[in-house]
Write a protein that holds these residues in place. Sequence first.
Motif, PDB file in Angstrom:
ATOM      1  N   UNK A   1       0.880  -0.684   0.108  1.00  0.00           N
ATOM      2  CA  UNK A   1       0.115  -0.165  -0.321  1.00  0.00           C
ATOM      3  C   UNK A   1       0.643   1.608  -0.167  1.00  0.00           C
ATOM      4  N   UNK A   2       1.479   1.369   1.189  1.00  0.00           N
ATOM      5  CA  UNK A   2       2.735   2.563   1.005  1.00  0.00           C
ATOM      6  C   UNK A   2       4.491   2.422   0.167  1.00  0.00           C
ATOM      7  N   UNK A   3       4.666   1.616  -0.565  1.00  0.00           N
ATOM      8  CA  UNK A   3       5.455   1.063  -1.197  1.00  0.00           C
ATOM      9  C   UNK A   3       6.198   0.902  -0.965  1.00  0.00           C
ATOM     10  N   UNK A   4       6.985   0.960   0.502  1.00  0.00           N
ATOM     11  CA  UNK A   4       7.553   1.280   1.323  1.00  0.00           C
ATOM     12  C   UNK A   4       8.912  -0.189   2.277  1.00  0.00           C
ATOM     13  N   UNK A   5       9.397  -1.238   1.444  1.00  0.00           N
ATOM     14  CA  UNK A   5       9.326  -2.561   1.370  1.00  0.00           C
ATOM     15  C   UNK A   5      10.333  -2.602   2.712  1.00  0.00           C
ATOM     16  N   UNK A   6       9.788  -3.929   3.419  1.00  0.00           N
ATOM     17  CA  UNK A   6      10.527  -3.716   5.084  1.00  0.00           C
ATOM     18  C   UNK A   6      11.789  -4.423   4.870  1.00  0.00           C
ATOM     19  N   UNK A   7      12.309  -3.658   5.209  1.00  0.00           N
ATOM     20  CA  UNK A   7      14.125  -3.734   5.468  1.00  0.00           C
ATOM     21  C   UNK A   7      14.126  -4.923   6.171  1.00  0.00           C
ATOM     22  N   UNK A   8      14.096  -5.674   7.281  1.00  0.00           N
ATOM     23  CA  UNK A   8      14.493  -6.168   7.628  1.00  0.00           C
ATOM     24  C   UNK A   8      13.849  -7.586   7.157  1.00  0.00           C
ATOM     25  N   UNK A   9      12.400  -7.691   6.908  1.00  0.00           N
ATOM     26  CA  UNK A   9      12.882  -8.956   6.147  1.00  0.00           C
ATOM     27  C   UNK A   9      13.169  -9.915   4.771  1.00  0.00           C
ATOM     28  N   UNK A  10      13.771  -8.444   4.348  1.00  0.00           N
ATOM     29  CA  UNK A  10      14.132  -8.630   2.792  1.00  0.00           C
ATOM     30  C   UNK A  10      15.242  -9.921   3.034  1.00  0.00           C
ATOM     31  N   UNK A  11      15.512 -10.773   2.412  1.00  0.00           N
ATOM     32  CA  UNK A  11      16.730 -11.538   1.925  1.00  0.00           C
ATOM     33  C   UNK A  11      17.145 -11.135   0.828  1.00  0.00           C
ATOM     34  N   UNK A  12      16.777 -10.934  -0.162  1.00  0.00           N
ATOM     35  CA  UNK A  12      17.380 -10.377  -1.275  1.00  0.00           C
ATOM     36  C   UNK A  12      16.679  -9.440  -1.796  1.00  0.00           C
ATOM     37  N   UNK A  13      17.152  -8.417  -2.884  1.00  0.00           N
ATOM     38  CA  UNK A  13      16.088  -7.427  -3.066  1.00  0.00           C
ATOM     39  C   UNK A  13      17.410  -6.261  -4.507  1.00  0.00           C
ATOM     40  N   UNK A  14      16.760  -6.509  -5.528  1.00  0.00           N
ATOM     41  CA  UNK A  14      17.054  -5.946  -7.217  1.00  0.00           C
ATOM     42  C   UNK A  14      17.937  -4.570  -6.998  1.00  0.00           C
ATOM     43  N   UNK A  15      17.179  -3.803  -5.453  1.00  0.00           N
ATOM     44  CA  UNK A  15      17.797  -2.368  -5.976  1.00  0.00           C
ATOM     45  C   UNK A  15      18.603  -1.841  -4.228  1.00  0.00           C
ATOM     46  N   UNK A  16      19.114  -3.293  -3.660  1.00  0.00           N
ATOM     47  CA  UNK A  16      20.028  -2.901  -2.422  1.00  0.00           C
ATOM     48  C   UNK A  16      21.171  -4.149  -2.295  1.00  0.00           C
ATOM     49  N   UNK A  17      22.425  -4.624  -1.013  1.00  0.00           N
ATOM     50  CA  UNK A  17      23.323  -5.759  -1.254  1.00  0.00           C
ATOM     51  C   UNK A  17      22.609  -6.201  -0.074  1.00  0.00           C
ATOM     52  N   UNK A  18      22.275  -7.555   0.011  1.00  0.00           N
ATOM     53  CA  UNK A  18      22.189  -8.050   1.349  1.00  0.00           C
ATOM     54  C   UNK A  18      23.333  -8.762   1.809  1.00  0.00           C
ATOM     55  N   UNK A  19      23.520  -9.352   2.972  1.00  0.00           N
ATOM     56  CA  UNK A  19      24.148 -10.323   3.511  1.00  0.00           C
ATOM     57  C   UNK A  19      23.915 -11.822   3.086  1.00  0.00           C
ATOM     58  N   UNK A  20      22.802 -12.337   2.453  1.00  0.00           N
ATOM     59  CA  UNK A  20      22.489 -13.033   1.323  1.00  0.00           C
ATOM     60  C   UNK A  20      23.165 -13.349   0.602  1.00  0.00           C
ATOM     61  N   UNK A  21      23.118 -12.188  -0.424  1.00  0.00           N
ATOM     62  CA  UNK A  21      23.655 -12.251  -1.673  1.00  0.00           C
ATOM     63  C   UNK A  21      24.497 -13.496  -2.453  1.00  0.00           C
ATOM     64  N   UNK A  22      25.825 -13.453  -1.093  1.00  0.00           N
ATOM     65  CA  UNK A  22      26.416 -14.674  -1.147  1.00  0.00           C
ATOM     66  C   UNK A  22      25.976 -15.834  -1.444  1.00  0.00           C
ATOM     67  N   UNK A  23      25.027 -15.989  -0.896  1.00  0.00           N
ATOM     68  CA  UNK A  23      24.166 -17.693  -1.593  1.00  0.00           C
ATOM     69  C   UNK A  23      23.802 -17.786  -3.002  1.00  0.00           C
ATOM     70  N   UNK A  24      24.135 -16.452  -3.990  1.00  0.00           N
ATOM     71  CA  UNK A  24      23.860 -17.172  -5.246  1.00  0.00           C
ATOM     72  C   UNK A  24      25.233 -16.652  -6.089  1.00  0.00           C
TER      73      UNK A  24
END
Length: 586
Positions: A78-101
């Motif tokens: 609704x608000x267009x704001x991803x819930x950052x703390x629940x994300x494991x992967x995203x195309x617009x930011x680096x996340x710790x689990x990126x190393x999995x791929x």
Amino acid sequence: MVVGLGSCGIAAGGHKVKAALMENLKKAGLKVQVSDTGCVGMCYSEVLLDVHHKNGQVYTYGNMTPDRMPRFVDQHLTQGQPVAEWLVRASDRALPDDSFYAKQKRIVLRNCGQMDPEKIEDYMAHGGYQALEKALRKMSPDQVIKEVLDSGLRGRGGAGFPTGRKWQFARGSQGGKKYIVCNGDEGDPGAFMDRSVLEGDPHNVMEGMLIAGYAIGADEGYFYVRAEYPLAVERLKLAIGQAKKKGFLGQNIMGTKFCFEMKIKEGAGAFVCGEETALMASIEGQRGMPRLRPPFPAVSGLWGKPTNINNVETFANVPWIILNGAAAFASLGTEKSKGSKVFALAGKIARGGLVEVPMGITINEIIHEVGGGIKDGRSFKAVQMGGPSGGCIPAALGNTIVDYDSVGQTGAIMGSGGMVVMDDTTCMVDIARFFLDFTQKESCGKCTFCRVGTKRMLETLERITKGQGKEGDIELLLELAEKIKISSLCGLGQTAPNPVLTTVKYFRDEYEAHIKEKRCPAHSCKELLKYEVVPEKCVGCTACARVCPVTAISGQVKKPHVIDQEACIKCGNCVTKCKFDAIKVR
Ligand SMILES: Cc1cc2nc3c(=O)[nH]c(=O)nc-3n(C[C@H](O)[C@H](O)[C@H](O)COP(=O)(O)O)c2cc1C
Ligand code: SF4
Ligand code: SF4
Ligand code: FES
């Protein structure tokens, strides 16, 4: 939006998450397209939820629960704001689990988690059935075989036999009727590669089988899938029906002269039925028992007809090879092991799941970089590769390259892709006992050495882990192992001693500690543990005495307590209860 509904997604509550999502979407009055997918690979983070925006941005949420849905729908949708703390992967930011791929190369798994496995249109939108069309319209059967030969593809079911050569033999066999069989028996403990591929991308495997059928001149194919994989069977049935409707199965496929039918046979869960001759006996309705080869299936297989049998993952590589060319596949990997390999990471690994890596990567890279290292910050001790037929590779050999020859040199085998990771709390004697217990129970009983020899080895290992080991037990195990390997008819018996041989080779000191000192260095074999109160640390709080189920602990209040070793049943309650770290386990 896409919800992960492979077996592990469902087991983690995927259907409940989807129901809660739909309810919250309705409440918020949002119209969003929601579909299902198979295994994404990040099984450690299920339930997984992908959000695909029209602008191309993709967000993957991990560990989703029904409780999280109201906030997720409100904040992200609704608000267009991803819930950052629940994300494991995203195309617009680096996340710790990126190393999995980062080090993965996905050929077999390219569509898994990317499309709805229950919709043939989705598979076609991802290039599905174009390889079959190319093979049928632009290539002769010999050209198809040459492409597979040149790619260097080797069988992913364990033995690593060159696939193109196998197809050549079957094509060269005389006799009108020929069969293709897909081996989806996958009985190794800890393995779930083929299940995930069948659940996540069934059409890809079917397309590989169709191309093989065209290449060798077969008009009928069987899927042998264990009955414990109901979702895989259901999705295959659906896929077969859809492919028929589209004209990719049945008579005159794509308007050509090529005709092919497919059937599914559910296995009853015997490990030995994964062995090709036992598997074919089982399809024919006979007891699943291996027989002597030759004749090989390519000459006399199902109902005595020439038959080509390959593993699920082997077939799943074929459409990619036909579309991208042998050279593209052969550019990956090492001299004798080309392409990629799917592994099921299980055991004490931080990121357990399904991964596909290029051949030539090291074991350490898979465990520490892709798998995120060992759970709970413990240390890496060994990895069992190749299931019960494989062996334990110690951490010291972690730089071993993943290819058929290098893994084979350690005494383990590449196998079909099960990787069971162990940490410092794992007892290697007990691990050997576990795998031998499995093979001993699964032996079909035809060969004396496999039937009786594995039983004697198991009894010896059981004695050792119970503190009743004797001088000469290691030598006895080695002698039996050698005899079983050379006197067994099929791969089950020939490889059953491998876990014992490799653990004796790399962890002989652990066997000796059990036998000579009646001690389990990993503190894992219950009957060898000794619980003792450290008098200097004990404050006499009596907490341990109160939780001991057999009243083995005595002592006065505020005085050091003692444990009666004869009475102690080694339940471990006292250690958990003592707040003063006053009970030591030896
Ligand atoms: C006891 C035993 C179990 C086996 N289980 C499987 C299995 O579950 N899946 C599989 O593909 N191959 C299994 N194999 C290997 C098959 O006999 C056969 O080599 C394989 O399906 C050939 O396919 P590939 O050339 O594509 O690897 C097993 C072999 C033995 C001896
Ligand atoms: S080696 Fe074992 S499983 Fe294989 S045929 Fe002989 S008894 Fe059966
Ligand atoms: S719980 Fe610990 S401190 Fe308390 S009596 Fe037992 S050993 Fe001593
Ligand atoms: S089955 Fe869900 S990510 Fe593997």
